[in-house]
Design a protein around this motif. Structure first.
Motif, PDB file in Angstrom:
ATOM      1  N   THR A 198     -33.622   9.394-108.348  1.00 46.77           N
ATOM      2  CA  THR A 198     -34.587   8.464-108.949  1.00 46.77           C
ATOM      3  C   THR A 198     -35.523   9.164-109.924  1.00 46.77           C
ATOM      4  O   THR A 198     -36.037   8.526-110.826  1.00 46.77           O
ATOM      5  N   SER A 253     -37.004   1.168-110.631  1.00 43.20           N
ATOM      6  CA  SER A 253     -37.320   0.539-111.927  1.00 43.20           C
ATOM      7  C   SER A 253     -38.788   0.162-111.947  1.00 43.20           C
ATOM      8  O   SER A 253     -39.504   0.412-112.918  1.00 43.20           O
ATOM      9  N   SER A 254     -39.234  -0.462-110.845  1.00 45.05           N
ATOM     10  CA  SER A 254     -40.606  -0.977-110.853  1.00 45.05           C
ATOM     11  C   SER A 254     -41.631   0.151-110.758  1.00 45.05           C
ATOM     12  O   SER A 254     -42.642   0.130-111.460  1.00 45.05           O
ATOM     13  N   ASN A 257     -30.005  -0.919-114.255  1.00 49.38           N
ATOM     14  CA  ASN A 257     -30.156   0.021-113.141  1.00 49.38           C
ATOM     15  C   ASN A 257     -29.293  -0.405-111.961  1.00 49.38           C
ATOM     16  O   ASN A 257     -28.789   0.440-111.219  1.00 49.38           O
ATOM     17  N   ALA A 307     -35.932   7.379-113.381  1.00 53.43           N
ATOM     18  CA  ALA A 307     -37.203   6.718-113.699  1.00 53.43           C
ATOM     19  C   ALA A 307     -37.831   7.327-114.952  1.00 53.43           C
ATOM     20  O   ALA A 307     -38.457   6.625-115.742  1.00 53.43           O
ATOM     21  N   PRO A 357     -32.553   0.480-106.836  1.00 53.04           N
ATOM     22  CA  PRO A 357     -32.849   0.344-108.269  1.00 53.04           C
ATOM     23  C   PRO A 357     -34.043  -0.569-108.545  1.00 53.04           C
ATOM     24  O   PRO A 357     -34.806  -0.319-109.480  1.00 53.04           O
ATOM     25  N   LYS A 415     -27.928   6.861-118.682  1.00 51.70           N
ATOM     26  CA  LYS A 415     -28.189   6.254-117.369  1.00 51.70           C
ATOM     27  C   LYS A 415     -26.892   6.176-116.549  1.00 51.70           C
ATOM     28  O   LYS A 415     -26.832   6.591-115.399  1.00 51.70           O
ATOM     29  N   LEU A 453     -36.263   5.680-118.031  1.00 55.59           N
ATOM     30  CA  LEU A 453     -36.582   4.299-118.389  1.00 55.59           C
ATOM     31  C   LEU A 453     -37.997   4.159-118.955  1.00 55.59           C
ATOM     32  O   LEU A 453     -38.348   3.117-119.505  1.00 55.59           O
ATOM     33  N   GLN A 491     -41.784   1.914-114.185  1.00 54.98           N
ATOM     34  CA  GLN A 491     -42.530   1.170-115.195  1.00 54.98           C
ATOM     35  C   GLN A 491     -44.016   1.100-114.860  1.00 54.98           C
ATOM     36  O   GLN A 491     -44.858   1.069-115.766  1.00 54.98           O
ATOM     37  N   GLU A 523     -34.705  -4.405-117.908  1.00 49.43           N
ATOM     38  CA  GLU A 523     -34.376  -3.071-117.396  1.00 49.43           C
ATOM     39  C   GLU A 523     -33.553  -3.150-116.110  1.00 49.43           C
ATOM     40  O   GLU A 523     -32.603  -2.397-115.916  1.00 49.43           O
ATOM     41  N   ILE A 524     -33.923  -4.061-115.206  1.00 50.96           N
ATOM     42  CA  ILE A 524     -33.349  -4.050-113.857  1.00 50.96           C
ATOM     43  C   ILE A 524     -31.818  -4.176-113.808  1.00 50.96           C
ATOM     44  O   ILE A 524     -31.161  -3.397-113.120  1.00 50.96           O
TER      45      ILE A 524
END
Length: 1496
Positions: free
Chosen positions: A1236, A1319-1320, A1281, A1240, A1315, A1197, A1243, A1323, A1277-1278
């Motif tokens: 991204t 991230s969202s 990132n 992404a 991020p 990452k 993750l 996921q 996770e956040i």
């Protein structure tokens, strides 16, 4: 030499006492040398008399064992051929028998002997020389590289200078260890050797050494003789004659059984056959092998794997055997090949090997972990390994007595193999009473054997064999002649491959086509993605006008078309790594060169790529309205195709060059970034910085882009969309005084010449088109050559051998016992233990200390009339359990047994309330009353799979379980104290701080049991097959541990797979099921299982012999197993028996007594033991630890962010304030958003891994709520990132040259909001995906939308119908915020090329003529006072440029932050919704919708 017996005389006797007269199965009147493959050549006068095999007592197997009907059919086929043409008996079989004296069948209507004889006679007449091979070895010693690191790596340890120094030291002087030492023995043709030892003793190494697969070891010394051939010559010229078969059955999952065997036969077809073509040979051989191994009915079935449904495990094993036999090797080594098979299938496997060894006169070496007695009888010799030393090598039937004489005795009913292994384990061996001088250590054992009578006999046999063959040039020559006669004419004398390279390519291409046809879905999805993207892009750029306003868009379409078709191949990388193991195995078996696989792949791919590219090109080309001349279309198509193939070779070469998939993916990602930026579209060549401009010269995409761009623009005369000046006040201006405000415009022309535009903007010219084609083809050829070279020479896979890893900073406790341990995968440990821990050793049956006891239990669990049915679409419901009843009492160990498919695990799941579909009827009661509401929390369930978070330590996993599953009323100190007690009970003290993922199979299993105990199950402990996959010592340790738990009052119900007799005696009770989930027996076993045996014998079962294993006996009697059958209905017999009646009475008594005692109380008021916030806190702590201990993931990452930031930053280094410079800044921002996609995709992997642990083990145990898990996953996770994005920002913002005062807002958007967004969304996509690959595909599809519609590739004003997507796309707002803020409210100063020259009407200065226009349209003049050649720049401010072209407003910047945060909130809620819909809800989404419709 013993007298010969005809084949018919050798058979197994029905009694189970398997005897064999001391003879070989040979042909009555034939000399032994002529009978089998590979004898010394019959015609050569210098034939050597081969040393005879010892008088062996191994039992024999009839050839029609697996498939009697099939064998009869085969006989009839061959007989019918005989009837028609006398010659062709030999022909029909001879092509398989000239060098393959296969199959001996009991002749009914057809004399198989005679067929073989005829074949041999024909072979001799044709002067085809047979050959056979034995192996002798003396003083063999093997050294490996020791494992140095025994602490778990963390992100911190990567940057710790001390660990870096340590790494460098280990790289320079790797620690060595001896794996094997002092081995000698001989395996002759027609002999079977069994290799036994605890895991880690060196069995796999022994097999690999005998099979000449020694590349992975540091050094191998001592003598090895393959008759007269040296190991080096064997490897170079005859590699295919000696094979090592690994324990995992890895085949191409989409090939059918027949195709798999057929391919192996094709690549090893001999040149000299008695009549008959190659294809006839292959067909006959495949038919014979599928028939003999009982695979006829699955010939057309795919082999399958975890994802693709295929044949069963036992059948897969037989496919592996048939494939190995089809290659016609002379010596074969099988490594732990019965793993995961039940006893009956394992026995069939060994019987199949016995058939093959006898009929083809092979040398066979097998290592097996839990070997039964019936299986052991098939071997001639056995080798016992004790910590890398040879404790015994000799006749199998004398081994047991040898060790008894040495001073050890077997346990009651202990099988011989288990006894031989137990002798090498200090914790499991039983010294004989009255003997005190027996050897104790490995060295003593080895020394004792050397001086014993059997040891001396073995040494003599080795010496005799070596003296006969070693250095015997004539026999070596005869062997070489026989082998070379089989090689194809032009295959060359210097390689081990039988076929020429064109023949290899043809065979592999055929297989490649079969693989593709087996998985049409993948090809279909690929085609769909092209069509889909073509249509989307086609509608976005629908019918572009031939005007200057669409110049930018045209470039965009062409760039996208090239990029999409070039980058689509990245998705192939995982598949290429998946097949590498198979290719390596085939290369070692000398089937084909590894580069041939890649060459075939490339050739087969051309027509597929052609079709897909044509479809894509037609859709895109004609929808967007590119230049419609046949010449230009076909030029476009040609470049698209050639580039697509070139880039396929590039990505495949990357996959071939690296050892691990992660590094290959990372490298491919970085190369993608470089290739796409340096194509010349995002940053034209004139504005690149010199230091990086060289990348364009090595970028094939650049040459392709130049060709398709100039091909398009050379005939384009773009009507001018913006003549300057025009508008109010300029109504009557003539064309001489206007100019087009586009690069390349000439004064006085209302159009712009496309070719000139391309030359000035991009530095491209059409004259180089065919040169560019040549360059692209040269790249394609170059990449393909690289691909072939890498795939030929880099065949290793990056697999890590396991070593126990401990948590950093913990003191490692020294093991109590000096035994080497095992990596569950039989990683070999040496004699010199170099690790800080005495590796994973076998604890003697870990009897816990007396003070460590689980809570005592008094409640009795009963079940009656349990029936379980599942619906099957299109068929009647299937009943899996039928009227089952029984009970489990505290302090008793109850076994649940039955053949594969009898419903053992199903019953366990039903009783543990873990079935989510189908209907269950019947009563389950505790103390005669209904189950408490929190029944699942009061029971423990140990699954067959040991599913844990791999980086957690044993203690952490137990504390996690105790905190979340014991009621909150219990104080924390008490929970922690109980955890320590569980660690003690389970014998895990030494490994309390070890990472679970690095433990061996036995200790993982103990951890799984401990985790359940830590939850303090009050009522019951369920276990599903706790011993499968373990060796006999570990299995014994686990079962005796369960015994000790039961003795302390725990109630235990446990399914068990084919236990040995000694394991079976540990249980108190047995519930035996047969197919269809019907009870056959329930009750006590009695001492030495006497009650059980008496029941079966009393009801008409056969007599159980004294040496038989009762567990195998009962399964055999009830007709379990692939080859057993019974006429009695044992279920009916049970229902009518007095035992059944008394069981019913017992259950009634339990229920009536229980009702008086009162119900078991419910302890928990809610579904979970702990409050939601506590669950989230514990999950966050576990998540943080897991990430920190996974440095590979975090570094991937962070490094991706760093490299990308520097790369993009320096590409657009100090971008100027010209029009082009402003556009470059725009692309600098746009390229950052593309990152991204890989971020992404990365993750998703940890997200899905943790979810799997939850779904498999933690959810059914009611440990915590799924919402707590999702919350923790988002929060863990956040931060990482955000850290990554910060690195990206700092390496990129000032390098590109944005202004300092704009940094704050840019950081907010780039370093925090972005991020949060990716991230969202990443996921959310992972939440609905079954696995990470699907997730990555879905995400890139979704993302191509987001990127297409954010107004950069196709500016807003030209989006037309798709404008609603522009408003929906989150990146619209991200890019508008970033660009508006970073570039807004600044001046633009045109570069020399960007000024347009305007001629004012005579008598006016430039300023007088242009000022009215500038006042409403913007722009500025460089020379306002001139009266000719006015240099006019069409944009003065960045706002004017951004608003006109991209609909971007500086004033919207805070609005955009709000909108992006709203998207983040939407994504987060989507994670919860998708997790619920796709993973938590049971049943499909449609039925609830249908019910809703019915209501309405």
């Amino acid at each position: 030499m013993s007298e010969h017996h005809p084949l018919q005389d050798i058979r197994e006797e029905a009694s189970g006492n398997i005897s064999r007269q001391a003879s070989e199965p040979t042909l009555n009147d034939f000399k032994r040398d002529n009978h089998h493959e590979h004898g010394a050549p019959p015609s050569a006068g210098h034939a050597i008399q081969r040393p005879q095999r010892r008088m062996s007592t191994a039992s024999r197997v009839s050839v029609d064992f697996f498939d009697p009907e099939g064998m009869q059919e085969l006989q009839r086929t061959l007989t019918s051929r005989t009837g028609n043409r006398p010659v062709s008996i030999a022909q029909s079989l001879a092509h398989s028998l000239d060098s393959q004296d296969t199959l001996a069948v009991d002749p009914d209507n057809f004399d198989f002997d005679k067929t073989i004889r005829t074949a041999i006679r024909r072979r001799d007449q044709a002067e085809i020389k047979p050959r056979q091979l034995g192996v002798a070895f003396r003083n063999v010693e093997v050294q490996g590289i020791g494992a140095s690191a025994s602490f778990q790596p963390t992100l911190g340890s990567l940057f710790n200078p001390l660990s870096v120094v340590e790494e460098i030291k280990n790289a320079r002087h790797p620690p060595l260890k001896r794996i094997l030492s002092g081995f000698e023995g001989v395996v002759k043709p027609g002999e079977m050797l069994l290799v036994l030892g605890s895991p880690g003793a060196g069995c796999s190494t022994m097999l690999k050494t005998l099979a000449n697969h020694t590349e992975e070891y540091h050094a191998v010394s001592g003598e090895r003789h393959y008759d007269s051939i040296s190991p080096a010559d064997l490897k170079r010229y005859f590699r295919g004659d000696v094979q090592y078969c690994p324990e995992d059955d890895i085949h191409f999952p989409t090939l059918t059984v027949e195709q798999t065997i057929d391919f192996a036969a094709t690549t090893r077809t001999p040149r000299t056959r008695i009549d008959g073509t190659r294809s006839q040979f292959v067909e006959t051989l495949t038919t014979i092998l599928t028939t003999v191994f009982g695979l006829r009915h699955v010939r057309k079935t795919p082999v399958g794997n975890q994802q693709i449904r295929g044949i069963s495990g036992g059948q897969k094993k037989r496919v592996s055997i048939a494939e190995a036999l089809a290659t016609r090797a002379c010596i074969r080594c099988w490594d732990n090949s019965t793993r995961g098979l039940d006893a009956s299938t394992a026995l069939e496997f060994v019987q199949a090997l016995r058939i093959a060894t006898d009929t083809m006169k092979l040398g066979t070496v097998v290592s097996i972990y839990q070997a039964g007695e019936s299986l052991y009888k098939h071997f001639d010799k056995v080798c016992v390994i004790y910590e890398g030393r040879m404790a015994y090598f000799g006749p199998a039937d004398k081994a047991k007595d040898y060790f008894i004489d040495m001073g050890y005795e077997p346990a009651n009913r202990q099988t011989t193999p288990d006894f031989l292994v137990a002798v090498t384990d200090p914790g499991a061996r039983i010294p004989r009473a009255g003997v005190s001088s027996q050897p104790r250590t490995a060295d003593e054992f080895a020394q004792y054997f050397k001086t014993s009578k059997l040891g001396r006999e073995n040494a003599e046999e080795v010496d005799q064999y070596i003296s006969t063959y070693s250095g015997n040039t004539e026999s070596a020559k005869a062997y070489a002649q026989s082998a070379r006669a089989e090689f194809a004419k032009r295959s060359g004398m210097k390689n081990p491959y039988m076929l020429t390279i064109p023949q290899q390519v043809a065979a592999v291409m055929r297989r490649k086509i079969q693989i593709i046809r087996g998985s049409m879905l993948t090809t279909g999805i690929n085609l769909f993605s092209y069509v889909f993207q073509g249509i989307i892009m086609g509608t976005v750029f629908l019918r572009m006008p031939e005007a200057t306003s669409a110049f930018f868009s045209r470039g965009g379409v062409l760039f996208f078309a090239l990029l999409f078709s070039a980058l689509n191949t990245m998705a192939e990388i995982p598949a290429l790594f998946a097949q590498r193991e198979i290719v390596v195995r085939h290369e070692k078996a000398a089937l084909y060169h590894p580069f041939v696989e890649m060459l075939a792949h490339t050739l087969v791919d051309i027509p597929i790529a052609l079709v897909i590219t044509i479809v894509f090109a037609i859709i895109l080309y004609f929808m967007t309205g590119l230049q419609r001349s046949p010449e230009q279309f076909f030029t476009f198509l040609l470049f698209l195709l050639v580039l697509s193939l070139t880039m396929k070779s590039w990505f495949r070469a990357i996959a071939a060059a690296f050892k691990s998939e992660a590094t290959a993916q990372a490298f491919a990602g970085v190369s993608t970034l470089a290739l796409s930026i340096y194509t010349g579209y995002t940053i034209p060549k004139p504005s690149m910085i010199g230091a990086l401009r060289w990348i364009t010269y090595i970028n094939p995409l650049r040459y392709g882009f130049e060709a398709v761009l100039t091909n398009e623009f050379r005939t384009l005369r773009g009507a001018c969309s913006s003549l300057v000046p025009q508008g109010p006040g300029y109504e009557n201006v003539s064309l001489e005084n206007q100019v087009c405000a586009v690069v390349g415009a000439q004064p006085g022309q209302d159009f712009v010449d496309g070719a000139e535009f391309a030359r000035l903007s991009y530095g491209f010219s059409y004259s180089k088109t065919w040169m560019n084609l040549g360059i692209v083809i040269a790249f394609g050829v170059g990449f393909t050559v690289l691909l072939l070279v890498f795939s030929e020479y880099n065949t290793s896979t990056g697999h890590n051998s396991t070593v126990t890893l401990f948590k950093r900073g913990t003191k490692i406790k020294k093991a109590k016992k000096d035994a080497p341990g095992n990596g569950g995968n039989d990683k070999e440990f040496g004699l010199d233990n170099l690790k800080p821990v005495d590796d994973k050793h076998h604890a003697p049956s870990a009897q816990p200390p007396l003070d460590a006891k689980p809570p005592t239990q008094t409640d009795i669990f009963t079940w009656q009339n349990i029936k379980y049915t599942v619906p099957i679409s299109g068929e009647p419901d299937r009943t899996l359990l039928n009227e089952v009843y029984g009970y489990v009492a505290p302090g008793k160990l109850t076994a649940l047994m039955g053949e594969s498919g009898a419903g053992k695990t199903t019953l366990l799941n039903v009783l543990a309330k873990r079935v989510y579909s189908g209907t269950v009827t019947g009563d389950m009661l505790v103390n005669g009353q209904a189950l408490p509401a929190d029944f699942q929390s009061q029971t423990g369930y140990v699954q067959q799979m040991d599913t844990h978070e791999p980086t957690s330590t044993v203690r952490e996993a137990l504390i996690f379980s105790a905190k979340l599953r014991q009621p909150p009323s219990v104080p924390l100190e008490e929970k922690l104290a109980y955890v320590e007690k569980c660690i003690d009970i389970c014998g895990l003290t030494e490994y309390a701080e070890a990472a679970i993922g690095s433990l061996n199979v036995e200790y993982k299993k103990r951890t799984t049991i401990a985790v359940e105990l830590a939850a303090k199950p009050k009522l019951l402990l369920f276990l599903d097959e706790p011993t499968s996959g373990l060796d006999s010592q570990s299995a014994w340790a686990i079962v005796s541990f369960l015994r000790s738990l039961a003795d302390q009052g725990q109630a235990i119900l446990c399914t068990i797979h084919q236990p040995s007799a000694e394991l079976f005696q540990v249980f108190d009770r047995l519930l035996l099921l047969k197919k269809g989930g019907q009870t056959v027996y329930f009750g006590d076993l009695g001492t030495n299982a006497t009650k059980l045996i008496n029941y079966f014998e009393g009801n008409g079962g056969r007599h159980c012999e004294g040496h038989e294993n009762p567990a195998e006996y009962m399964l055999d009697v009830i007709g379990a197993g692939a080859t057993a059958s019974t006429s009695a209905d044992w279920h009916k017999l049970w229902l009518q028996s007095p035992e059944a009646t008394s069981t019913q009475e017992e259950i009634k008594t339990i229920i009536s007594e229980g009702i008086n005692r009162g119900a078991v109380e419910t302890e928990l008021s809610s579904e979970f033991a702990t409050p939601w916030l506590v669950q989230v806190k514990e999950l966050i702590v576990r998540g943080i630890n897991s990430y920190w201990r996974n440095p590979t993931y975090l570094m991937a990452k962070l490094v991706l962010n760093t490299l990308a930031g520097l790369f993009i930053g320096f590409t657009f280094f100090k971008a100027k304030d010209t029009q082009q410079g402003t556009q470059n800044k725009l692309f600098a921002i746009f390229m950052c958003t593309i990152l991204t996609v890989p971020l992404a995709s990365q993750l998703m992997v940890p997200f899905i891994n943790i979810r799997n642990v939850y779904e498999i083990r933690e959810r059914p145990s009611r440990m915590y709520s799924w919402t707590a898990l999702v919350t923790a996953q988002i929060l863990v996770e956040i931060p990482w990132n955000i850290v990554g994005a910060a690195i990206l920002f700092f390496t990129w913002f000032w390098t590109v040259g944005f202004q300092n005062d704009r940094a704050g807002y840019t950081y907010l958007m780039m370093g925090i909001v972005n991020p949060l967004y990716y991230s969202s969304i990443g996921q959310a996509v992972a939440a609905m995906s079954p696995d990470a690959q699907t997730g990555a595909l879905l995400f890139s599809l979704l993302f191509s939308f987001v990127l297409t519609f954010n107004g950069v590739l196709q500016p807003f004003r030209q989006l037309g119908w798709w404008r609603w997507m522009y408003r929906l796309s989150p990146y619209t707002y991200l890019i508008e915020g970033l660009l508006g803020q970073a570039l807004g409210q600044q001046d633009i100063n045109c570069s020399a090329v960007e000024f347009v020259k305007i001629t004012p009407p005579s008598g006016k200065t430039c300023a007088e003529y242009m000022n009215p226009y500038i006042s409403f349209a913007g722009g500025y003049l460089q020379n306002p006072d001139a009266s000719a050649d006015c240099n006019f720049c069409s944009t003065r401010t960045t706002d004017q440029f951004l608003e006109a072209s991209f609909n971007i407003y500086y004033s919207h910047r805070w609005r955009n932050v709000g909108i992006m945060l709203a998207f983040v909130v939407f994504n987060v809620s989507a994670i919860y919704i998708f997790t619920y819909l796709f993973r938590i809800r049971t049943g499909s989404l449609l039925p609830s919708f249908r019910r809703f419709k019915k209501k309405n």
